[in-house]
Design an enzyme around this catalytic site. Structure first.
Site, short mmCIF file in Angstrom:
data_model
loop_
_atom_site.label_atom_id
_atom_site.label_comp_id
_atom_site.label_asym_id
_atom_site.label_seq_id
_atom_site.Cartn_x
_atom_site.Cartn_y
_atom_site.Cartn_z
N ASN A 9 50.55 3.27 0.83
CA ASN A 9 50.54 2.49 -0.42
C ASN A 9 49.90 1.21 -0.49
O ASN A 9 50.47 0.44 0.22
CB ASN A 9 52.03 2.34 -0.98
CG ASN A 9 52.37 1.55 -2.13
OD1 ASN A 9 51.19 1.25 -2.87
ND2 ASN A 9 53.49 1.34 -2.47
N TRP A 10 48.77 0.94 -0.74
CA TRP A 10 48.21 -0.20 -0.69
C TRP A 10 48.53 -1.52 -1.50
O TRP A 10 48.33 -2.84 -1.51
CB TRP A 10 46.54 -0.40 -0.76
CG TRP A 10 45.77 0.57 0.33
CD1 TRP A 10 46.34 1.19 1.39
CD2 TRP A 10 44.28 0.65 0.48
NE1 TRP A 10 45.52 1.60 2.23
CE2 TRP A 10 43.97 1.20 1.77
CE3 TRP A 10 43.25 0.20 -0.21
CZ2 TRP A 10 42.92 1.72 2.08
CZ3 TRP A 10 41.90 0.57 0.17
CH2 TRP A 10 41.82 1.15 1.26
N LYS A 11 49.37 -1.22 -2.42
CA LYS A 11 49.92 -2.25 -3.33
C LYS A 11 48.97 -2.82 -4.03
O LYS A 11 47.78 -2.45 -4.23
CB LYS A 11 51.13 -2.99 -2.63
CG LYS A 11 52.15 -1.99 -2.31
CD LYS A 11 53.31 -2.94 -1.50
CE LYS A 11 54.34 -2.01 -0.95
NZ LYS A 11 55.69 -2.59 -0.40
N HIS A 91 58.72 2.96 -7.69
CA HIS A 91 58.68 2.19 -6.62
C HIS A 91 59.83 1.00 -7.15
O HIS A 91 59.68 0.68 -7.98
CB HIS A 91 57.18 1.85 -6.09
CG HIS A 91 57.28 1.13 -4.75
ND1 HIS A 91 57.68 -0.19 -4.78
CD2 HIS A 91 56.81 1.40 -3.58
CE1 HIS A 91 57.49 -0.45 -3.64
NE2 HIS A 91 57.03 0.52 -2.64
N GLU A 93 59.31 -1.95 -6.63
CA GLU A 93 58.71 -3.22 -6.88
C GLU A 93 58.58 -2.95 -8.40
O GLU A 93 58.56 -4.01 -9.03
CB GLU A 93 57.38 -3.41 -6.26
CG GLU A 93 57.81 -3.93 -4.93
CD GLU A 93 56.79 -3.52 -3.67
OE1 GLU A 93 55.50 -3.34 -3.94
OE2 GLU A 93 57.07 -3.71 -2.40
N GLU A 161 63.32 4.62 0.08
CA GLU A 161 62.80 3.29 0.57
C GLU A 161 63.91 2.40 0.17
O GLU A 161 63.88 2.00 -0.57
CB GLU A 161 61.48 2.99 -0.18
CG GLU A 161 60.39 3.90 0.19
CD GLU A 161 59.02 3.20 -0.26
OE1 GLU A 161 58.16 3.08 0.65
OE2 GLU A 161 58.70 2.56 -1.30
N GLY A 167 58.86 -4.19 3.82
CA GLY A 167 57.97 -5.58 4.16
C GLY A 167 58.73 -6.36 4.83
O GLY A 167 58.38 -7.70 5.08
N SER A 206 58.93 -0.20 6.32
CA SER A 206 58.39 -1.13 7.44
C SER A 206 58.30 -0.05 8.83
O SER A 206 58.80 0.01 9.81
CB SER A 206 59.58 -1.93 8.04
OG SER A 206 59.77 -2.98 7.14
N GLY A 227 53.51 1.18 3.65
CA GLY A 227 52.72 -0.04 2.93
C GLY A 227 51.93 -0.83 3.64
O GLY A 227 50.74 -0.42 4.15
N GLY A 228 52.47 -2.06 4.40
CA GLY A 228 51.59 -2.79 5.17
C GLY A 228 50.76 -2.19 6.41
O GLY A 228 49.67 -2.40 6.33
P1 13P Z 1 56.14 -1.67 3.95
O1 13P Z 1 55.45 -0.44 4.92
O2 13P Z 1 55.12 -2.79 4.12
O3 13P Z 1 57.51 -1.95 4.61
O4 13P Z 1 56.35 -1.20 2.71
C1 13P Z 1 56.80 0.00 2.15
C2 13P Z 1 56.56 0.54 0.95
O5 13P Z 1 56.94 -0.34 0.00
C3 13P Z 1 55.72 1.60 0.78
O6 13P Z 1 55.68 2.22 -0.91
#
Ligand code: 13P
Length: 246
Positions: A9-11, A91, A93, A161, A167, A206, A227-228
């Site tokens: 997920n590149w957000k 998600h 967020e 999650e 993050g 993470s 994510g990251g």
């Molecule tokens: P991180 O891997 O950056 O913690 O993000 C997880 C996430 O929210 C994937 O959707």
């Protein structure tokens, strides 16, 4: 047996230059798992082209309607039309920044399924809820409210999650992940029978090359939502390899 899934997920990250990371993944030997990148909508067309059918491309959100006067939103049908095959819904967020309820998430997942996409439905507790011992209740209620009628192992994926792990570099213990995923599996089997047994359960929060293998060794973890670490081909490639070998 459904194939495991490594989902990135590149957000709200990624400009044209970042497609080189996807190209590096495409050039690597094919793994023994499905791989998905969900770039920002602006890059979806270019990513579909660069992926050459070897890596699936998906959206990060969709509206519950097919089309209409919803400035700034995109529909599941549009994602499908652009060559996407998955969409993330619910998600944390989106639930936080856009006040999305379980009912909203369920409606989006239903729209995704009707458009021919696989919906990745996200669930997760806050740190305060975990500290209060409410995690399994919170997750169970989110699943009940967010899983639409008609969900199957083919058209839906569940991603656990924990919000406090996103993050932050912090992850739950392996026992804590096991507890939640076992609970989700039991709940899905009770609701959907064999479909619930086969539905993929992703862990997210993470995930990185250093912890991927131990997380993927957990029985009811069928992949990750990253994510990251999905922004760099080297890191995501290492995570894909860990899943492929699990
Ligand atoms: P991180 O891997 O950056 O913690 O993000 C997880 C996430 O929210 C994937 O959707």
């Amino acid at each position: 047996m459904v194939r495991k899934l490594a989902a990135g997920n590149w957000k709200m990250n990624g400009l044209g230059a970042n497609i080189a990371e996807l190209e590096a993944l495409v050039a690597a030997p094919a793994p023994e798992c499905d791989v998905l990148i969900c770039p920002p909508a602006t890059l979806m067309g270019a990513c579909v082209k660069a992926a050459q059918g070897k890596i699936a491309i998906g959206g990060q959100d969709c509206h519950s309607a097919t089309s209409g006067a919803h400035t700034g939103d995109i529909s599941a049908q549009m994602i499908h039309d652009a060559g996407g095959s998955y969409v993330i819904v619910g998600h944390s967020e989106r639930r936080t920044d856009h006040n999305e309820s379980d009912a909203d998430v369920s409606a989006k997942a239903k729209a995704a399924i009707e458009a021919g996409l696989t919906a990745i439905i996200c669930l997760g507790e806050t740190e305060a809820q975990r500290d209060a011992g409410e995690t399994l209740d919170v997750i169970g209620a989110q699943l009940a409210g967010s899983l639409p009628e008609g969900a199957t192992a083919e058209n839906a994926v569940i991603a656990y999650e924990p919000i406090w792990a996103i993050g932050t570099g912090r992850t739950p213990t392996l026992e804590q992940i096991t507890e939640v995923h076992d609970s989700l599996r039991a709940d899905l089997c009770a609701r959907l029978g064999n479909q619930g047994q086969d539905m993929r359960l992703l862990y997210g929060g993470s995930v990185k090359p250093a912890n991927a293998a131990e997380i993927f060794a957990i029985g009811n973890v069928n992949g990750a939502l990253v994510g990251g670490a999905s922004l760099k081909a080297k890191d995501f490639g290492d995570i894909i390899t860990a899943l492929s070998e699990s």
